[in-house]
Every structure is written in structure tokens, then in C-alpha cells.
Design a protein around this motif. Structure first.
Motif, mmCIF file in Angstrom:
data_model
loop_
_atom_site.group_PDB
_atom_site.id
_atom_site.type_symbol
_atom_site.label_atom_id
_atom_site.label_comp_id
_atom_site.label_asym_id
_atom_site.label_seq_id
_atom_site.Cartn_x
_atom_site.Cartn_y
_atom_site.Cartn_z
ATOM 1 N N GLN A 1 0.829 -1.191 0.000
ATOM 2 C CA GLN A 1 0.000 0.000 0.000
ATOM 3 C C GLN A 1 0.874 1.255 0.000
ATOM 4 O O GLN A 1 1.968 1.267 0.562
ATOM 5 C CB GLN A 1 -0.919 0.004 1.221
ATOM 6 C CG GLN A 1 -1.901 -1.146 1.255
ATOM 7 C CD GLN A 1 -2.847 -1.042 2.434
ATOM 8 O OE1 GLN A 1 -3.197 0.042 2.857
ATOM 9 N NE2 GLN A 1 -3.249 -2.187 2.975
ATOM 10 N N GLN A 2 0.360 2.324 -0.581
ATOM 11 C CA GLN A 2 1.066 3.587 -0.600
ATOM 12 C C GLN A 2 1.070 4.216 0.795
ATOM 13 O O GLN A 2 0.196 3.955 1.619
ATOM 14 C CB GLN A 2 0.413 4.540 -1.600
ATOM 15 C CG GLN A 2 0.440 4.047 -3.038
ATOM 16 C CD GLN A 2 -0.272 5.001 -3.974
ATOM 17 O OE1 GLN A 2 -0.817 6.019 -3.541
ATOM 18 N NE2 GLN A 2 -0.268 4.675 -5.260
ATOM 19 N N LEU A 3 2.067 5.073 1.032
ATOM 20 C CA LEU A 3 2.175 5.758 2.324
ATOM 21 C C LEU A 3 0.947 6.618 2.585
ATOM 22 O O LEU A 3 0.470 6.721 3.723
ATOM 23 C CB LEU A 3 3.445 6.614 2.349
ATOM 24 C CG LEU A 3 3.686 7.426 3.628
ATOM 25 C CD1 LEU A 3 3.835 6.492 4.826
ATOM 26 C CD2 LEU A 3 4.920 8.309 3.475
ATOM 27 N N PHE A 4 0.406 7.237 1.507
ATOM 28 C CA PHE A 4 -0.779 8.080 1.658
ATOM 29 C C PHE A 4 -1.953 7.277 2.200
ATOM 30 O O PHE A 4 -2.689 7.746 3.085
ATOM 31 C CB PHE A 4 -1.133 8.696 0.304
ATOM 32 C CG PHE A 4 -2.366 9.544 0.325
ATOM 33 C CD1 PHE A 4 -2.415 10.731 1.056
ATOM 34 C CD2 PHE A 4 -3.509 9.144 -0.362
ATOM 35 C CE1 PHE A 4 -3.566 11.510 1.081
ATOM 36 C CE2 PHE A 4 -4.655 9.912 -0.334
ATOM 37 C CZ PHE A 4 -4.683 11.100 0.385
ATOM 38 N N MET A 5 -2.143 6.068 1.713
ATOM 39 C CA MET A 5 -3.229 5.213 2.193
ATOM 40 C C MET A 5 -2.988 4.783 3.634
ATOM 41 O O MET A 5 -3.927 4.702 4.436
ATOM 42 C CB MET A 5 -3.390 3.990 1.287
ATOM 43 C CG MET A 5 -3.929 4.312 -0.093
ATOM 44 S SD MET A 5 -4.425 2.834 -1.000
ATOM 45 C CE MET A 5 -5.774 2.245 -0.018
ATOM 46 N N LYS A 6 -1.743 4.521 3.982
ATOM 47 C CA LYS A 6 -1.418 4.170 5.367
ATOM 48 C C LYS A 6 -1.790 5.307 6.317
ATOM 49 O O LYS A 6 -2.333 5.073 7.404
ATOM 50 C CB LYS A 6 0.068 3.855 5.492
ATOM 51 C CG LYS A 6 0.512 2.573 4.806
ATOM 52 C CD LYS A 6 0.116 1.360 5.617
ATOM 53 C CE LYS A 6 0.701 0.091 5.033
ATOM 54 N NZ LYS A 6 0.292 -1.115 5.788
ATOM 55 N N VAL A 7 -1.511 6.542 5.897
ATOM 56 C CA VAL A 7 -1.842 7.705 6.725
ATOM 57 C C VAL A 7 -3.357 7.814 6.903
ATOM 58 O O VAL A 7 -3.860 8.085 8.007
ATOM 59 C CB VAL A 7 -1.268 8.991 6.103
ATOM 60 C CG1 VAL A 7 -1.763 10.220 6.858
ATOM 61 C CG2 VAL A 7 0.256 8.950 6.112
ATOM 62 N N LEU A 8 -4.101 7.606 5.817
ATOM 63 C CA LEU A 8 -5.560 7.670 5.905
ATOM 64 C C LEU A 8 -6.107 6.578 6.819
ATOM 65 O O LEU A 8 -7.070 6.801 7.575
ATOM 66 C CB LEU A 8 -6.176 7.530 4.506
ATOM 67 C CG LEU A 8 -5.908 8.684 3.527
ATOM 68 C CD1 LEU A 8 -6.613 8.411 2.203
ATOM 69 C CD2 LEU A 8 -6.374 10.019 4.104
#
Length: 465
Positions: A52-59
Motif C-alpha cells: 500500500q502507498q504511504l498516503f493510504m497508510k496515513v488515511l
């Protein structure tokens, strides 16, 4: 949740807005947008859960933080998204941690009371320590099998000890870990009922509320001051909900919030005892009747038919009216009316199981009737009884509250949900919250047991598995 918060933020007389509730509503709307966006990403065919992308992890982390605003659903979704392969132990550990969060939050509200229980601070420290341990176990529990054997054993024992606070989901986590240990050892087995329950979200939410009530009912003896629930305080009559009295005060100045918390002990104990007594008595009579048949069957069932002909609620009212309103009399009254139905269910199950081939094989090997009943018949006939008991606990809670509402339940001064509802119903026009909150507590408890019963029924149904 956001819509309800927006409606609650509006005051019509005079017309004004509650700014904190508006901010909370915006917070939940933001979580819903993030949740919908992530769901759309996951539904795509090219979605890779392992990369998963870092952006999705943050969300996903933001969704987890939704628990700060009381959003259970985004917390569960965020944690499940962060975990690559969520097994049953991890799922139950999520709900285990949620119970800790709710209990600590409810207990911490006592800080705003004029005084607290003598054991309030030690109990708060204990709950906090248990919460931290559960968090650690939830995050790193999947590595439990790689630890040293002594450390692993001590950790497992301490995990079971934390169940003494009343958090029954700890037991489900422990059982799931034991089942996983069998998998790692290469043992062949069938999928357990506990694992099948994780597929039913409604059953898990029901277990969450039941575990929360049991935990708060046990810990409240040390963290809540009973004087707010039972002692009259005429200086605080009919106070509206506030930070000091979250559910307001009744016509005697008693804190409704504390009364509902202590009332959970009475409602739960009566509901459970008035279910377990007919479960064992009716189950035993039904097993004997179904296994031996003939004259034994006729004698037992005709006696139970007489008892079954009397409406259970009418029988309960008659017993309580004759012997007086007390907790013991109420449990006996509710139990007697349920014995015939449990006996009939167990009798039908035993008659069916007794004709199976493995029972005939055990009988051909010379095993006694006692061994046949104890080892082969009753264990295989218990599933419908367990499902029935979870469904009828809710009925017992409603019956208890109904009798208390009529003045035929527990004593009037005892903080029981039916008593609280009866007192609050006199002020429906002026102070409706006095009846709304105990009514909601009864509804949520009954729904929780019904959800759990439906989940158990689906998990034990071979046609659905």
C-alpha cells in the motif's frame, strides 16, 4: 452519526448552535469521506494489500484515530486495513481493546463528581495498565509463538488474569490463540464456532456491548460511589444532563447515570440466572425424557405440559405477588416459566442424536447409558440449547424490567433499569431523558443478546457452513 450530532447541536428555544457538537459532526463527516475513498480503492481489481502507498497508510491511521470521537466503525476498518492477514485472534483483540476504551472513558467521568470512591484511583490505574497490555498484545500478539516458552506461558496466564475485570472477549482471544497454536503444530481440525463468529459483524458488536456491560458492572463496585445512585439529595432534584450528572438527576436527586451503571448488575444477574437455571433444569429433564422415552418420557412431559399451560408472565406475576417483590423471588418466578420450553428443545435434540450411528456404535461396544448420555449425546445436542439461551436472555431482561415497571420486580429503591424507567416515565413531558436513557440501555442489551444468538445460530447451522 454526523447527522444525529448536527441535529443535537441545534437548540430551538432560544435558537442557537452547540459549537463542540458541530465540530464533532464535521469530524465524523471527514472520517466518512476518507472511509468511502479507501473503500473505493480496495474494490479496484489492481489493489495490492501487501504494497500500500504511504498516503493510504496515513488515511488508515486517521480512521483508527476516529475512536477519539467515539466512532467504533472507522477504528475497526482502519485496524483491519493496517493488518495484512487479520485472523480471528486479532479481530477479537480489537473488540477487547474497545471494551477497555469504553470502560475507562465511562469510569473517568467520575472525576467531575463532587467526590469519588475510595478505590477510584487504584481501579483507574488497573484499568489503564490492562488497556496498555491489551494494546501490546493486539499489536505483537501474532509473534507470541516465537517467544521463549516461559515468557509465552507467563504472557498467556497474565492475559487470562485480565479477564477477571469482566472483559469476556479476553477469553475469545485466548481460545483463538490456542486454536492458532494447533494450526502451527500441523494438527488437522474443523473451523471452530469462535472463528465462524468473526464473519458476523452484528454478533461481534453485540458481544462488544455485552462485554462492556459485564466489565462496567464488575469494576463499578470499586470505581463508582454508590451513594450517588441510592441516597436522596434534595438539593439536586431534576437537574438536566451535565458533565457532573451525564444523564441528569431524578425526582429524589439521585444521579441517573450512576443508577444505570449499578442497575446493570441487577439486570444482567437476573437475566443470566433466570436463563441458566431453566437451561440446566429443563435441559436435564429433557435429556432424561428423550433418552429413556416410554413411561419416563410421558411422566416428565405431562408434568411440564401442566406448567407450560400457564403463561410465563402470569406465573411470574402470581409468584412475586404471593411471596413478595425481591430479587430471589423474581429469578425463581422467571425461571419456572422457561423450564418447559428448554425441556422440549433438549428432548427433541436428544431423540434425534440418539439415533445416529456413532451412538449405536458406542452402545454396541458396551458403553453404559451414563457414558452414552455424557460423552456422545449431550455434547452433540447442546448447540441449539446454547443458541436458545442467548436469545432468551434478552427476553428475561425485558420481563425483569416489565415486572419492575409494574412494581412487581425488585424493591423500588434498588437501582434496576425497570425501576429507573418507571420513575422516569412520570416526567416524560418535562424531563424525558429520565426515561429515554434507561429505555435505551434495555433496548441495546436485548439487541446485543439477539445479535449474538443469531450469530451463534448461523455458526452452528451446518447448512450455512
Amino acid at each position: 452519526m454526523a447527522i444525529l450530532l448536527l441535529i443535537a447541536s441545534i437548540s430551538w428555544t432560544p435558537f442557537q448552535f452547540n459549537v463542540p457538537l458541530i465540530f464533532l459532526a464535521v469530524f465524523h463527516i471527514s472520517l466518512s469521506i476518507i472511509h468511502t475513498y479507501l473503500l473505493g480503492k480496495i474494490k479496484k481489481a489492481n489493489f495490492d494489500a501487501d504494497n500500500q502507498q504511504l498516503f493510504m497508510k496515513v488515511l488508515e491511521i486517521i480512521l483508527v484515530l476516529g475512536i477519539v470521537g467515539g466512532n467504533v466503525f472507522t477504528f475497526l476498518s482502519g485496524m483491519m486495513s493496517l493488518k495484512k492477514i487479520p485472523d480471528s485472534g486479532f479481530i477479537y483483540s480489537l473488540y477487547m481493546v474497545l471494551v477497555d476504551v469504553f470502560v475507562i472513558a465511562i469510569t473517568a467521568l467520575n472525576i467531575f463528581k463532587p467526590f469519588v470512591s475510595n478505590y477510584f484511583i487504584p481501579m483507574l490505574y488497573i484499568l489503564g495498565f490492562v488497556f496498555v497490555f491489551h494494546i501490546i498484545f493486539m499489536i505483537w500478539g501474532h509473534r507470541w509463538y516465537k517467544w521463549d516458552r516461559k515468557v509465552k506461558l507467563l504472557t498467556f496466564i497474565f492475559l487470562l488474569l485480565t479477564a477477571t475485570t469482566g472483559n469476556i472477549l479476553v477469553l475469545f482471544v485466548a481460545i483463538s490463540m490456542y486454536i492458532k497454536n494447533k494450526d502451527l503444530n500441523g494438527e488437522r481440525r474443523q473451523t471452530s464456532i469462535i472463528e465462524k463468529l468473526t464473519r458476523n459483524q452484528a454478533a461481534l458488536l453485540g458481544m462488544l456491548f455485552i462485554a462492556f456491560l459485564i466489565t462496567i458492572a464488575i469494576t463499578s463496585n470499586y470505581s463508582f460511589s454508590e451513594s450517588f445512585a441510592v441516597e436522596n439529595n434534595y438539593a439536586n432534584i431534576l437537574q438536566p444532563p451535565s458533565i457532573t450528572y451525564p444523564f441528569g438527576t431524578d425526582s429524589y436527586g439521585r444521579d441517573v447515570f450512576s443508577r444505570i451503571i449499578f442497575g446493570s448488575q441487577i439486570s444482567l444477574s437476573i437475566g443470566l440466572l433466570s436463563t441458566f437455571l431453566p437451561f440446566f433444569v429443563g435441559g436435564s429433564l429433557g435429556a432424561i425424557s428423550g433418552f429413556y422415552g416410554s413411561r419416563t418420557d410421558s411422566l416428565i412431559m405431562r408434568f411440564l405440559d401442566v406448567l407450560y399451560a400457564i403463561p410465563s408472565m402470569l406465573l411470574a406475576i402470581t409468584i412475586v405477588a404471593s411471596f413478595g417483590a425481591s430479587t430471589t423471588n423474581l429469578i425463581i418466578a422467571l425461571s419456572l416459566g422457561s423450564i418447559p420450553s428448554y425441556a422440549r428443545t433438549m428432548r427433541a435434540n436428544v431423540m434425534q442424536v440418539a439415533n445416529y450411528e456413532y451412538v449405536e456404535a458406542a452402545r454396541a461396544l458396551g458403553q453404559s447409558n451414563w457414558v452414552l448420555v455424557r460423552k456422545h449425546i449431550i455434547p452433540n445436542a447442546m448447540a441449539p440449547m446454547i443458541v436458545r439461551s442467548t436469545l432468551t436472555i434478552g427476553t428475561a431482561v425485558i420481563a425483569t424490567s416489565s415486572l419492575s415497571y409494574l412494581g412487581l420486580g425488585v424493591e423500588a429503591h434498588i437501582p434496576e433499569w425497570g425501576n429507573i424507567l418507571r420513575n422516569g416515565s412520570q416526567y416524560l413531558e418535562t424531563n424525558p431523558y429520565l426515561a429515554v436513557y434507561p429505555g435505551l440501555a434495555i433496548i441495546l442489551l436485548v439487541l446485543s443478546f439477539n445479535f449474538l444468538g443469531d450469530g451463534l445460530r448461523d455458526a452452528t447451522d451446518p447448512k450455512l457452513n
